[in-house]
Each structure stands twice: as structure tokens, then as C-alpha cells.
Write a protein that holds these residues in place. Structure first.
Motif, PDB file in Angstrom:
ATOM      1  N   ASP A 486       0.831  -1.198   0.000  1.00  0.00           N
ATOM      2  CA  ASP A 486       0.000   0.000   0.000  1.00  0.00           C
ATOM      3  C   ASP A 486       0.877   1.264   0.000  1.00  0.00           C
ATOM      4  O   ASP A 486       0.561   2.228   0.678  1.00  0.00           O
ATOM      5  CB  ASP A 486      -0.888  -0.093   1.270  1.00  0.00           C
ATOM      6  CG  ASP A 486      -1.934   0.975   1.289  1.00  0.00           C
ATOM      7  OD1 ASP A 486      -2.173   1.552   0.224  1.00  0.00           O
ATOM      8  OD2 ASP A 486      -2.504   1.232   2.377  1.00  0.00           O
ATOM      9  N   ASP A 511      -8.363  -4.145  -3.942  1.00  0.00           N
ATOM     10  CA  ASP A 511      -8.183  -4.544  -2.537  1.00  0.00           C
ATOM     11  C   ASP A 511      -6.727  -4.360  -2.144  1.00  0.00           C
ATOM     12  O   ASP A 511      -5.826  -4.936  -2.763  1.00  0.00           O
ATOM     13  CB  ASP A 511      -8.600  -6.029  -2.386  1.00  0.00           C
ATOM     14  CG  ASP A 511      -8.596  -6.463  -0.920  1.00  0.00           C
ATOM     15  OD1 ASP A 511      -8.265  -5.637  -0.045  1.00  0.00           O
ATOM     16  OD2 ASP A 511      -8.938  -7.638  -0.654  1.00  0.00           O
ATOM     17  N   ASP A 512      -6.492  -3.533  -1.120  1.00  0.00           N
ATOM     18  CA  ASP A 512      -5.109  -3.306  -0.693  1.00  0.00           C
ATOM     19  C   ASP A 512      -4.914  -3.655   0.776  1.00  0.00           C
ATOM     20  O   ASP A 512      -3.934  -3.253   1.390  1.00  0.00           O
ATOM     21  CB  ASP A 512      -4.684  -1.849  -0.966  1.00  0.00           C
ATOM     22  CG  ASP A 512      -5.570  -0.852  -0.234  1.00  0.00           C
ATOM     23  OD1 ASP A 512      -6.426  -1.286   0.571  1.00  0.00           O
ATOM     24  OD2 ASP A 512      -5.423   0.358  -0.485  1.00  0.00           O
ATOM     25  N   SER A 513      -5.879  -4.385   1.377  1.00  0.00           N
ATOM     26  CA  SER A 513      -5.708  -4.626   2.814  1.00  0.00           C
ATOM     27  C   SER A 513      -5.403  -6.080   3.129  1.00  0.00           C
ATOM     28  O   SER A 513      -6.087  -6.982   2.670  1.00  0.00           O
ATOM     29  CB  SER A 513      -6.948  -4.155   3.581  1.00  0.00           C
ATOM     30  OG  SER A 513      -8.045  -4.930   3.233  1.00  0.00           O
ATOM     31  N   ARG A 519      -5.568 -11.839   0.459  1.00  0.00           N
ATOM     32  CA  ARG A 519      -6.407 -11.167  -0.546  1.00  0.00           C
ATOM     33  C   ARG A 519      -6.787 -12.126  -1.673  1.00  0.00           C
ATOM     34  O   ARG A 519      -7.901 -12.105  -2.167  1.00  0.00           O
ATOM     35  CB  ARG A 519      -5.684  -9.918  -1.082  1.00  0.00           C
ATOM     36  CG  ARG A 519      -5.790  -8.751  -0.106  1.00  0.00           C
ATOM     37  CD  ARG A 519      -5.147  -7.518  -0.665  1.00  0.00           C
ATOM     38  NE  ARG A 519      -3.711  -7.456  -0.327  1.00  0.00           N
ATOM     39  CZ  ARG A 519      -2.838  -6.668  -0.942  1.00  0.00           C
ATOM     40  NH1 ARG A 519      -3.239  -5.889  -1.945  1.00  0.00           N
ATOM     41  NH2 ARG A 519      -1.572  -6.653  -0.584  1.00  0.00           N
TER      42      ARG A 519
END
Ligand code: AMP
Length: 585
Positions: A486, A511-513, A519
Motif C-alpha cells: 500500500d 483490494d489493498d488490505s 487477498r
């Protein structure tokens, strides 16, 4: 994998496929909300249905109201007989489908076809107990419960209405109008998708039996004497058939017959039903129904409505239970006849003869200069009676005189005064009441079956993973874009990639979490076929990693080619292994 229902319920709630509605106030059984993933999946499924059964077949589609006046359902028969059998427990007050408790406790498979008295007797004989509290149900009355939700249209109660229990009536009612749009030519078909409402006594298994659901119905209006379906298009499709005879032997053996063979051997009685079984088999396969857990079951004679010549259900097996996902019925002229009887409208079509037909018709031309002076006021009634008699019993005019009765009095008229003769009349055609062939798809049950059949568990890198092996066409998200980290500009680069893909029309998740592994798992769990990962190399060489859901294989693809690669994968014009270069992980 034991209880797929429980597994799916947990997955569905966790990942936003579907969940019980209004839980924050009170849980009302049989009403579900589709979450973001489920809504996209259902919309894709409906689009696929429309593509196959409307667009590809060249049919019309309409959208009628979901609430309709009582007169419609009076005519259709729903008001009188759209009911299930109910038994109420004296101990806990819970109402249950009476035929279902009998099926659960005995070997009887289609208890619905028994009378309420018979079901009551079976409950007593088998000492069946309440599924909720376990008390005995013996002696409790079995009553009919109409499944329609009633309401009033407008203020007051002068205009009762009902939420439609099926989309079909909205098509049948409008037949005179729709026939005009089809230029009064048979055959033609009209589709409708939309909500249907049934106040089910015992909703169950999430989307399988709900009180509000989506149907996709097709009403094909045909001339029963002249029209044939394009059988050659599906003649070689092999159908897994479970005909009545096999059900009576009760060993569950399927007969695998091609559409052509099923027609030639009489296993399927209607060529139209055979055609739709052939077309639908290809579609079920396309949307991911497992063909090893799928069959077409013929209705037993006692299950079939009296007007239906042949009926088959498409059924999907979930755990050990076969679930009806679509009904295919040859309904004859029942529906149009009903609406014709209750209205003054024409529910028929004019069929032009190839060559006009000349027939001899009896007619009279009474001599009024004789009848008038002789019978005065009665003369014109006598003339009418002669005309009726000629149409009904022309042989009566073979005698020297003809007797007719008017207002209780007999009159004897000499034959030569009746002007009786046979006249040649030329007919160019005749009115035909179309027959109806109806495939009726339950979209929610199909969504549920697709989920159950696409659900997979495997182990990747010592890690248990869950994935939905959904076909690309149905997957809620087609591609997920994931920056490895991120930061370092990977996030902004990935955002740009996602924006570009969205502009191309793909459904894209960003989606970056969490870790990249987590993921990937998240996307696998909702059936996303592909993931694009942006990493530090991307900034150097303008390539990204493309990952395949099912094999977890990875290929390195140039960012500039990503659109084309994904377009080809979406259209199934390229395999994953034909894209970019292999990544050794
Ligand atoms: P039917 O008019 O009863 O033959 O229903 C047509 C199709 O609608 C069935 O094949 C089912 O897939 C679906 N269906 C009927 N009742 C329900 C329900 N209560 N919940 C979900 N789907 C249903």
C-alpha cells in the motif's frame, strides 16, 4: 464436505452473497436480501438467461405489474386452488406443510397429489409428530391454505388484488395485445423475469423455498397442428432423463437419451418439451450446474395438472436432495381458454389455409310474403327458427313440410316456402386457440444450485482454501486489482490499472488490505476468476502478475496488453496458459 447448506449460509453471510432480511427487527422466515456479491451474481445469471432464452431465440420480453386485480386470479384458477396443505400443532401452534411431514416420515415422494383427508389419515397411521416441538399431530385437521398474498388496490376494500404468485399470468392476460405485436402469426414466445410471491407455509434452506423470489418464464404460443420446434438444433444433445417408469421402479436409474431418441421412443411426448430440455441442458452446463448432479424428472401422472399433457422438472442435487430448479410444461390451451371465458376478448389467432376451402353450408331464405300475412307478428321469429334449424339439422328439410316451435307453439311450414338450399361458402382460414409450452425457471434456486455445485475446498501451500468455481460469465467480480503493498507508488499505479479496466467495462475489485495471500483467498471465496498484482517490478518493466483462480498459476503480462488479454479470457477466446509468460512461484 457434509452440510453444504450450513457451509453456504455461513459463506453467504460473511461475503455478502445473501442473508435473512430485517434481522435487526425480527427474523421473518423466507425473505432474503442479496448482498453486493449475490446481487451481481444474480444479475449476471439473469443476463445469461436472457441471452440464451430471449435474445438467441429471437423472442419478446415484457414487464407486467407484480400486483394484479382479483379477476385475473379468479380466471386463472389461483384464487380457488393455489393452495398447500397445512397442519397446525395443537401443542406449540406451529403450522407445517402437511404433505412434507408425510414425505419425511414415509416412503411417499409426491404427497402433494394426495387429498387432505388422505394426508390426515397418513399422519395418524404413521403417528407423525410436529417437526418443531415433537408432539403428536394425529387427529389435527389438515386444511388448504391459499399461498397468495392479498391486498387492496387503492383505499378501501372494493378492489381486492394479489401479489402475483407467478410471472406467467401477466403474459397470458395480455395475449390479445401481444399477439398483435407478433403480427398475429404463430408461433411466438413472450418472456418475463421478475418477482413472484408465495406465502409458503414452511420456507426452508435459504433460497430454495422463499416467500418472494424471482422467476424467468417463457410462454411459447404454438399452433398445435402446424408448428414444430427446430429440433435439429438440439437433436444430438444427450439428456439425463428420469421418466415415470424409472421412478416407479424406484432405483433412481437415469436414461441417457439424445433429444432425437427421446422423441422417437416416446419417452418425451412433446417435441416442444424435448426442444426446451435440449436447449436448457446446454445452458445449465454453461452456468456451472454440475452435470453429474443434474437430471430431468418427469411428473408422475398424479402430480400433473389435468390440462398438462407432459411435464418435466430440471432438478439439481444438493447434498442428498433433488431440488426442482425449473418446470417445463405443455399446458395446452388451458390458460388462454380461461381468460377467454372470463372476458369478451379474443384469445385466438386466425390461421390462414394454404388454399381457401369451399364448403357447402345449409341456409334458408323464407318467403315472407307467405309467412307475414299468415302468421302476423310471429313471422319473423318463425324465420329465425327456420334458420337455426337449417344450421343444426339440415335433414329436417328433406320432408315436404318443416315444423318449428316458437314461444311454445308449433308451426308447420311447407318446404318450398322456407327457401332452403345448400350454398357454397369459401373460408380462407379459421380461428385457432394457441397451445402454450412453458419453461418456468426459478432464478433463486438456480443461484443456490450454482453456488452449491461450484463450491470447492482444497489446500494451497499448506493452507486450506475455499473457492467458488463460478464460470466467468457469472462471477460477481471478473478481475481484482491488488497492489503488493500500500505504498511506494504501487497503490496509485494499481488504482490507475483498476480505473482503466473499469473503463473497458469489466467488473473490477480493488483490494489493498492484508497480505497478498489473504487477498487472493478473499477473491477465491467469491469466485473472482482473475487477480492482477502490481509489484515493484511493475514500476520497472510495466508488467503485472495475472493469477488464475482455479489453478493458482501466475503469468506475467505487459500492462499495455492487459485489456486485450482479459477481453480474450472473458470471451473464452484464449486459455490462461496462452497469456504472457509463465511465473515460477
Ligand atoms: P412452479 O410455478 O411452482 O412450477 O415454480 C416454477 C419455478 O419457480 C420452480 O421450478 C422453482 O425453481 C421456483 N420456485 C417455486 N416456488 C419457489 C419458492 N417458494 N422459492 C424459490 N423458488 C421457487
Amino acid at each position: 464436505m457434509t452440510d453444504i447448506h450450513a457451509t453456504l449460509t455461513a459463506l453467504a453471510k460473511r461475503r455478502g452473497l445473501y442473508f435473512p432480511s430485517t434481522d435487526v427487527y425480527e427474523s421473518v422466515a423466507g425473505l432474503y436480501t442479496y448482498g453486493p456479491q449475490g446481487t451481481a451474481l444474480k444479475q449476471n445469471l439473469e443476463a445469461s438467461w436472457r441471452d440464451r432464452f430471449v435474445r438467441r431465440e429471437g423472442h419478446m420480453e415484457i414487464e407486467s405489474p407484480t400486483v394484479m386485480p382479483e379477476s385475473v386470479f379468479e380466471a386463472s384458477g389461483h384464487l380457488d386452488s393455489f393452495a398447500d396443505m397445512l397442519v397446525e400443532c395443537a401443542a406449540c401452534g406451529e403450522s407445517t406443510r402437511a404433505d412434507h411431514v408425510v414425505e419425511d416420515a414415509t416412503d411417499i415422494e409426491e404427497a402433494e397429489s394426495y387429498s387432505s383427508e388422505e394426508i390426515g389419515a397418513l399422519i395418524t397411521d404413521h403417528d407423525i409428530t410436529c417437526p418443531t416441538c415433537g408432539e403428536r399431530l394425529a387427529g389435527q385437521a389438515v386444511t388448504d391454505f391459499n399461498l397468495m398474498f392479498g391486498t387492496n388496490i387503492g383505499p378501501g376494500s372494493s378492489s381486492p388484488g394479489y401479489l402475483r404468485p407467478e410471472t406467467a399470468q401477466g403474459i397470458f392476460v395480455e395475449f390479445p395485445q401481444l399477439a398483435g405485436y407478433a403480427r398475429n402469426q404463430l408461433p411466438f414466445a413472450v418472456a418475463q423475469t421478475g418477482k413472484a410471491y408465495r406465502n409458503e407455509i414452511s420456507p426452508r434452506q435459504a433460497l430454495v423455498r422463499v416467500r418472494e423470489f424471482t422467476q424467468a418464464e417463457l410462454e411459447h404460443f404454438i399452433d398445435p397442428e402446424e408448428d414444430e420446434p427446430p429440433i435439429r438444433d438440439v437433436a444430438d444433445v444427450v439428456l439425463p432423463l428420469y421418466p415415470v417408469e424409472e421412478q416407479q421402479h424406484d432405483d433412481g436409474t437415469l436414461r441417457e437419451l439424445s433429444v432425437r431418441k427421446a422423441i422417437d421412443t416416446g419417452v418425451i411426448g412433446s417435441t416442444w418439451i424435448a426442444y426446451y430440455l435440449g436447449v436448457s441442458k446446454g445452458w445449465y452446463d454453461r452456468i456451472g450446474i454440475d452435470m453429474n448432479r443434474f437430471r430431468y424428472r418427469q411428473h408422475l401422472p398424479e402430480e400433473r395438472a389435468h390440462y398438462a399433457a407432459d411435464c418435466w422438472d430440471a432438478e439439481a442435487k444438493i447434498d442428498d436432495e433433488w431440488i426442482e430448479i425449473t418446470g417445463f410444461a405443455y399446458r395446452g390451451d388451458y390458460d388462454l381458454q380461461k381468460h377467454a371465458n372470463h372476458t369478451s376478448k379474443d384469445y385466438s389467432i386466425f390461421r390462414q389455409f394454404d388454399t381457401p376451402r369451399t364448403v357447402e353450408q345449409p341456409r334458408v331464405d323464407p318467403d315472407m310474403s307467405y309467412l307475414g300475412p299468415k302468421y302476423g307478428n310471429a313471422a319473423s321469429d318463425i324465420a329465425d327458427a327456420l334458420s337455426d334449424l337449417a344450421a343444426r339439422t339440415p335433414d329436417a328439410f328433406k320432408a315436404e313440410s318443416v315444423t318449428v316451435t316458437v314461444n311454445g307453439q308449433a308451426y308447420m311450414i311447407p318446404r318450398e316456402k322456407t327457401g332452403f338450399a345448400f350454398e357454397e361458402v369459401t373460408d380462407s382460414g379459421e380461428q385457432v386457440r394457441p397451445h402454450v409450452v412453458e419453461p418456468s425457471f426459478g432464478i433463486d434456486r438456480i443461484v443456490y444450485s450454482v453456488l452449491a455445485h461450484s463450491y470447492q475446498e482444497d489446500v494451497i501451500d499448506d493452507d486450506q482454501r475455499t473457492r467458488l468455481e463460478l464460470p466467468v460469465e457469472l462471477a460477481p467480480t471478473f478481475v481484482a486489482v491488488l497492489p503488493l503493498m500500500d505504498r511506494d507508488g504501487l497503490d496509485t499505479y494499481a488504482q490507475d490499472v483498476a480505473d482503466e479496466l473499469r473503463a473497458e467495462g469489466f467488473s473490477v475489485a480493488y483490494d489493498d488490505s492484508g497480505s497478498i495471500g489473504r487477498r487472493y483467498r478473499r477473491q477465491d471465496e467469491v469466485g473472482t476468476p482473475f487477480c492482477v498484482t502490481v509489484d515493484h517490478d511493475t514500476l520497472e518493466d510495466e508488467t503485472v502478475t495475472l493469477r488464475d483462480r482455479d489453478s493458482t498459476a501466475q503469468r506475467r503480462v505487459a500492462v499495455g496488453e492487459l485489456n486485450d488479454v482479459l477481453t480474450a479470457l472473458h470471451a473464452d477466446e484464449r486459455t490462461f496458459d496462452e497469456t504472457g509468460t509463465k511465473v515460477i512461484t
